[in-house]
Write an enzyme that holds these catalytic residues in place. Structure first.
Site, PDB file in Angstrom:
ATOM      1  N   SER A 289       4.557  -0.967   7.300  1.00  0.00           N
ATOM      2  CA  SER A 289       5.741  -1.181   8.133  1.00  0.00           C
ATOM      3  C   SER A 289       6.337   0.162   8.605  1.00  0.00           C
ATOM      4  O   SER A 289       6.489   0.406   9.805  1.00  0.00           O
ATOM      5  CB  SER A 289       6.763  -1.976   7.316  1.00  0.00           C
ATOM      6  OG  SER A 289       7.916  -2.223   8.062  1.00  0.00           O
TER       7      SER A 289
ATOM      8  N   TYR B 184       0.105   3.267   6.078  1.00  0.00           N
ATOM      9  CA  TYR B 184       0.208   2.866   7.488  1.00  0.00           C
ATOM     10  C   TYR B 184       0.663   1.416   7.558  1.00  0.00           C
ATOM     11  O   TYR B 184       0.088   0.579   8.217  1.00  0.00           O
ATOM     12  CB  TYR B 184      -1.159   3.049   8.181  1.00  0.00           C
ATOM     13  CG  TYR B 184      -1.072   3.091   9.689  1.00  0.00           C
ATOM     14  CD1 TYR B 184      -0.548   4.193  10.345  1.00  0.00           C
ATOM     15  CD2 TYR B 184      -1.533   2.012  10.462  1.00  0.00           C
ATOM     16  CE1 TYR B 184      -0.481   4.240  11.728  1.00  0.00           C
ATOM     17  CE2 TYR B 184      -1.467   2.050  11.841  1.00  0.00           C
ATOM     18  CZ  TYR B 184      -0.941   3.162  12.466  1.00  0.00           C
ATOM     19  OH  TYR B 184      -0.868   3.206  13.839  1.00  0.00           O
TER      20      TYR B 184
ATOM     21  N   GLU C 153      20.495 -19.902  14.111  1.00  0.00           N
ATOM     22  CA  GLU C 153      21.781 -19.480  14.682  1.00  0.00           C
ATOM     23  C   GLU C 153      22.361 -18.266  13.948  1.00  0.00           C
ATOM     24  O   GLU C 153      23.215 -17.566  14.484  1.00  0.00           O
ATOM     25  CB  GLU C 153      22.775 -20.652  14.668  1.00  0.00           C
ATOM     26  CG  GLU C 153      23.973 -20.390  15.568  1.00  0.00           C
ATOM     27  CD  GLU C 153      24.880 -21.604  15.759  1.00  0.00           C
ATOM     28  OE1 GLU C 153      24.454 -22.736  15.440  1.00  0.00           O
ATOM     29  OE2 GLU C 153      26.014 -21.412  16.226  1.00  0.00           O
TER      30      GLU C 153
ATOM     31  N   HIS D 137      12.350   6.571   1.280  1.00  0.00           N
ATOM     32  CA  HIS D 137      13.251   5.896   0.347  1.00  0.00           C
ATOM     33  C   HIS D 137      13.215   6.725  -0.934  1.00  0.00           C
ATOM     34  O   HIS D 137      12.164   7.247  -1.314  1.00  0.00           O
ATOM     35  CB  HIS D 137      12.770   4.462   0.102  1.00  0.00           C
ATOM     36  CG  HIS D 137      13.542   3.700  -0.933  1.00  0.00           C
ATOM     37  ND1 HIS D 137      14.923   3.617  -0.939  1.00  0.00           N
ATOM     38  CD2 HIS D 137      13.126   2.966  -2.009  1.00  0.00           C
ATOM     39  CE1 HIS D 137      15.315   2.867  -1.959  1.00  0.00           C
ATOM     40  NE2 HIS D 137      14.249   2.470  -2.620  1.00  0.00           N
TER      41      HIS D 137
HETATM   42  N1  LIG Z   1       9.544  -1.789   5.055  1.00  0.00           N
HETATM   43  C1  LIG Z   1      10.561  -1.105   5.597  1.00  0.00           C
HETATM   44  O1  LIG Z   1      10.981  -1.372   6.718  1.00  0.00           O
HETATM   45  C2  LIG Z   1      11.227   0.017   4.877  1.00  0.00           C
HETATM   46  C3  LIG Z   1      10.551   0.721   3.900  1.00  0.00           C
HETATM   47  N2  LIG Z   1      11.093   1.868   3.406  1.00  0.00           N
HETATM   48  C4  LIG Z   1      10.329   2.638   2.445  1.00  0.00           C
HETATM   49  O2  LIG Z   1       9.124   3.083   3.081  1.00  0.00           O
HETATM   50  C5  LIG Z   1       8.078   3.192   2.115  1.00  0.00           C
HETATM   51  C6  LIG Z   1       6.880   2.362   2.569  1.00  0.00           C
HETATM   52  O3  LIG Z   1       7.245   0.998   2.549  1.00  0.00           O
HETATM   53  P1  LIG Z   1       6.592  -0.050   3.575  1.00  0.00           P
HETATM   54  O4  LIG Z   1       6.445   0.563   4.922  1.00  0.00           O
HETATM   55  O5  LIG Z   1       7.377  -1.311   3.419  1.00  0.00           O
HETATM   56  O6  LIG Z   1       5.143  -0.252   2.940  1.00  0.00           O
HETATM   57  P2  LIG Z   1       4.059  -1.350   3.344  1.00  0.00           P
HETATM   58  O7  LIG Z   1       3.830  -2.200   2.145  1.00  0.00           O
HETATM   59  O8  LIG Z   1       4.393  -2.005   4.626  1.00  0.00           O
HETATM   60  O9  LIG Z   1       2.749  -0.459   3.635  1.00  0.00           O
HETATM   61  C7  LIG Z   1       2.134   0.242   2.641  1.00  0.00           C
HETATM   62  C8  LIG Z   1       1.002   1.075   3.219  1.00  0.00           C
HETATM   63  O10 LIG Z   1       0.555   1.937   2.193  1.00  0.00           O
HETATM   64  C9  LIG Z   1      -0.829   1.757   2.043  1.00  0.00           C
HETATM   65  N3  LIG Z   1      -1.239   2.017   0.684  1.00  0.00           N
HETATM   66  C10 LIG Z   1      -1.265   1.173  -0.368  1.00  0.00           C
HETATM   67  N4  LIG Z   1      -1.735   1.805  -1.448  1.00  0.00           N
HETATM   68  C11 LIG Z   1      -1.985   3.087  -1.051  1.00  0.00           C
HETATM   69  C12 LIG Z   1      -2.526   4.224  -1.694  1.00  0.00           C
HETATM   70  N5  LIG Z   1      -2.875   4.195  -2.975  1.00  0.00           N
HETATM   71  N6  LIG Z   1      -2.675   5.368  -0.963  1.00  0.00           N
HETATM   72  C13 LIG Z   1      -2.304   5.426   0.323  1.00  0.00           C
HETATM   73  N7  LIG Z   1      -1.828   4.361   0.997  1.00  0.00           N
HETATM   74  C14 LIG Z   1      -1.664   3.222   0.299  1.00  0.00           C
HETATM   75  C15 LIG Z   1      -1.107   0.329   2.486  1.00  0.00           C
HETATM   76  O11 LIG Z   1      -2.481   0.186   2.844  1.00  0.00           O
HETATM   77  P3  LIG Z   1      -3.276  -1.224   2.712  1.00  0.00           P
HETATM   78  O12 LIG Z   1      -3.147  -1.860   4.064  1.00  0.00           O
HETATM   79  O13 LIG Z   1      -4.693  -0.845   2.413  1.00  0.00           O
HETATM   80  O14 LIG Z   1      -2.596  -2.011   1.618  1.00  0.00           O
HETATM   81  C16 LIG Z   1      -0.179   0.246   3.686  1.00  0.00           C
HETATM   82  O15 LIG Z   1      -0.758   0.877   4.799  1.00  0.00           O
HETATM   83  C17 LIG Z   1       8.702   2.740   0.792  1.00  0.00           C
HETATM   84  O16 LIG Z   1       9.201   3.880   0.156  1.00  0.00           O
HETATM   85  C18 LIG Z   1       9.862   1.848   1.229  1.00  0.00           C
HETATM   86  O17 LIG Z   1      10.903   1.720   0.287  1.00  0.00           O
HETATM   87  C19 LIG Z   1      12.287   2.368   3.841  1.00  0.00           C
HETATM   88  C20 LIG Z   1      13.007   1.711   4.809  1.00  0.00           C
HETATM   89  C21 LIG Z   1      12.580   0.430   5.304  1.00  0.00           C
HETATM   90 MG   LIG Z   2      14.720  -0.681   0.805  1.00  0.00          MG
END
Ligand SMILES: NC(=O)C1=CN([C@@H]2O[C@H](COP(=O)(O)OP(=O)(O)OC[C@H]3O[C@@H](n4cnc5c(N)ncnc54)[C@H](OP(=O)(O)O)[C@@H]3O)[C@@H](O)[C@H]2O)C=CC1
Ligand SMILES: [Mg+2]
Ligand SMILES: CC[C@](O)(C(C)=O)C(=O)O
Ligand SMILES: [Mg+2]
Length: 337
Positions: free
Chosen positions: A28, A26, A232, A109
Site C-alpha cells: 500500500s 511494494y 452514506e 510508521h
Molecule cells: N497501509 C497504509 O496505508 C499505511 C501504512 N503505514 C506503514 O507503512 C508500512 C508498510 O505498510 P503497508 O504499506 O500497509 O504494507 P503492505 O502489507 O501493504 O505491503 C507490504 C509489502 O512488503 C513486502 N514484504 C513482505 N515481507 C517482506 C520482506 N521480508 N522483505 C521485503 N518486503 C517484504 C510485501 O511483499 P509481498 O507482496 O511479497 O507480500 C509487500 O510488498 C508499515 O510500517 C505501516 O505501518 C503508514 C501509513 C499508512
Molecule cells: Mg497505522
C-alpha cells in the site's frame, strides 16, 4: 504546544533528487512512495525477497527491483515499508549489514523504533515520513496534483540535515502540498495506533457492522441497512472532511441534528470512553505491540480467524452486490495506483 507545519515552499526537492532511495516493500505505502518519488525525479529501487508476489507489479511499473540487501547496499536513503511485524527481521538480516555511516534509515510508521525492536547505529540519520492516509490514496492524490498530509519526525540526526532530507522526501510524495506536521516517533506511533484501533478502523468498522446488525435483525432489508450504515457514512464523512462536524450538522436535517445531539452520546458513552482510555494505555505501556509481535511470531492464528470472520459478515455480501451496480465506484484497490 502547536505543532510546526511545513508546506512545499519549506522543502527542497533537490535534496532527495540527489540521493539514491531504496523502498523496501511494494504494498500500500511502498508502491505509492516509489512511484511518486520516481515521478518527482528521484532515483528509486525496490527491495523485495526473491519470489515476492509484489515483484512483478513493481517491474511492470518500470522499477528496478533487487533483494532488500542489494538495494540497501546501493542506497543512500532506505525507506522501510514492509509490514511492521516483518521489519525487525528485514533490518537485522538485510539492512543493518549495509547501513554504513552517513546513510539514512526512514520509516512510514514509528512502531519498531518506539518499542525498541530496531536499534540503528548512531552514525546514520533515522527519520519518519508517515502519510496520514492509506497508500493507495497517497498515490492517487499525488497523481491528481494533490497530497495526503504527512507527519515527519527525526529520531537521530547524524548528518545534521535529517529534517531537511525528510521534508524533501515528503515533498517527493506530495505530502507538503497538503501539509507536513512535525512530531516524534513516540507521538506518531501512539496516536496512529490509537486512531486506527479506536476510531478509524476498529471503531468505525464495529459501528457500521453493529448498526447493520441491529437493523437487519429487526427485519429491515439488508440493502436499506447497507446504504444507511455504510454507503452514506462516506457522504457524511466527506462533509466533516470539508468543513468539520459543524459543516456536516449544517447540511443534515434538523431532525438528524437533534438525533445526533441526543442519541450519539448514548452510543458513544462514558463506558466507551473508558474503554478507549484502556486501549490507549495498552499502546503506551507496550502491551499491544508485544501482543502483535507474538501473534505474528506464532503464525497469526487469531489474526487469520478474525480476517475470515470479517469477510463472512453479511454486510460484505450485501455490499458486493450493491456496489456491482454502482458504475462510479470504479477504482478497486487491487492494482498499484
Ligand atoms: N497501509 C497504509 O496505508 C499505511 C501504512 N503505514 C506503514 O507503512 C508500512 C508498510 O505498510 P503497508 O504499506 O500497509 O504494507 P503492505 O502489507 O501493504 O505491503 C507490504 C509489502 O512488503 C513486502 N514484504 C513482505 N515481507 C517482506 C520482506 N521480508 N522483505 C521485503 N518486503 C517484504 C510485501 O511483499 P509481498 O507482496 O511479497 O507480500 C509487500 O510488498 C508499515 O510500517 C505501516 O505501518 C503508514 C501509513 C499508512
Ligand atoms: Mg497505522
Ligand atoms: C488508519 C490506518 C493506518 O494508520 C493509516 C492508513 O494511516 C494504517 O496503519 O494503515
Ligand atoms: Mg495511520
Amino acid at each position: 504546544m502547536a505543532a510546526e507545519v511545513f508546506y512545499d515552499d519549506d522543502a527542497d526537492l533537490g535534496i532527495i533528487q540527489g540521493k539514491k532511495v531504496a523502498v523496501i516493500g511494494y504494498g500500500s505505502q511502498g508502491h505509492a512512495h516509489a512511484l511518486s518519488l520516481r515521478d518527482s525525479g528521484v532515483e528509486v529501487r525496490i527491495g523485495l525477497p526473491e519470489g515476492s508476489k509484489s515483484r512483478p507489479k513493481a517491474q511492470e511499473q518500470g522499477l528496478t527491483v533487487g533483494t532488500p540487501a542489494e538495494v540497501s547496499a546501493w542506497a543512500d536513503v532506505i525507506m522501510l515499508l514492509a509490514p511492521d511485524t516483518a521489519q525487525r527481521k528485514i533490518y537485522a538480516e538485510s539492512i543493518a549489514p549495509n547501513l554504513t555511516a552517513g546513510k539514512a534509515l526512514f520509516f512510514g510508521h514509528g512502531l519498531n523504533i518506539r518499542y525498541g525492536l530496531i536499534e540503528p547505529p548512531a552514525d546514520v540519520d533515522v527519520a519518519m515520513v508517515a502519510p496520514k492516509g492509506p497508500g493507495h490514496l497517497v498515490r492517487r492524490q499525488y497523481v491528481d496534483g494533490k497530497g495526503v498530509p504527512c507527519l515527519v519526525a527525526v529520531e537521530q540526526d547524524a548528518s545534521g540535515n535529517a529534517l531537511a532530507l525528510a521534508l524533501s522526501y515528503a515533498k517527493g510524495i506530495g505530502g507538503s502540498r497538503a501539509g507536513v506536521i512535525s512530531t516524534t516517533f513516540k507521538e506518531e506511533t501512539e496516536t496512529d495506533l490509537f486512531g486506527e484501533q479506536a476510531v478509524l478502523c476498529g471503531g468505525a468498522s464495529a459501528l457500521v457492522q453493529t448498526g447493520f446488525e441491529v437493523l437487519t435483525e429487526a427485519g429491515y432489508a439488508p440493502e436499506v441497512a447497507y446504504f444507511e450504515c455504510l454507503h452514506e457514512l462516506k457522504l457524511i464523512v466527506d462533509l466533516m472532511y470539508e468543513g468539520g462536524i459543524a459543516r456536516m450538522r449544517y447540511s443534515v436535517s434538523d431532525t438528524a441534528e437533534y438525533g445526533d445531539y441526543t442519541r450519539g452520546p448514548r452510543v458513544i458513552d462514558e463506558r466507551v470512553k473508558d474503554e478507549m482510555r484502556r486501549i490507549l494505555g495498552e499502546i503506551q505501556d507496550g502491551s499491544f505491540a508485544r501482543e502483535l509481535i507474538a501473534e505474528d511470531d506464532a503464525g497469526r492464528p487469531n489474526f487469520n480467524k478474525y480476517r475470515e470472520q470479517g469477510a463472512a459478515h453479511p454486510i460484505e455480501d450485501t455490499g458486493k452486490k450493491l456496489r456491482a451496480m454502482m458504475s462510479w465506484v470504479d477504482r478497486p484497490i487491487t492494482e498499484t495506483a
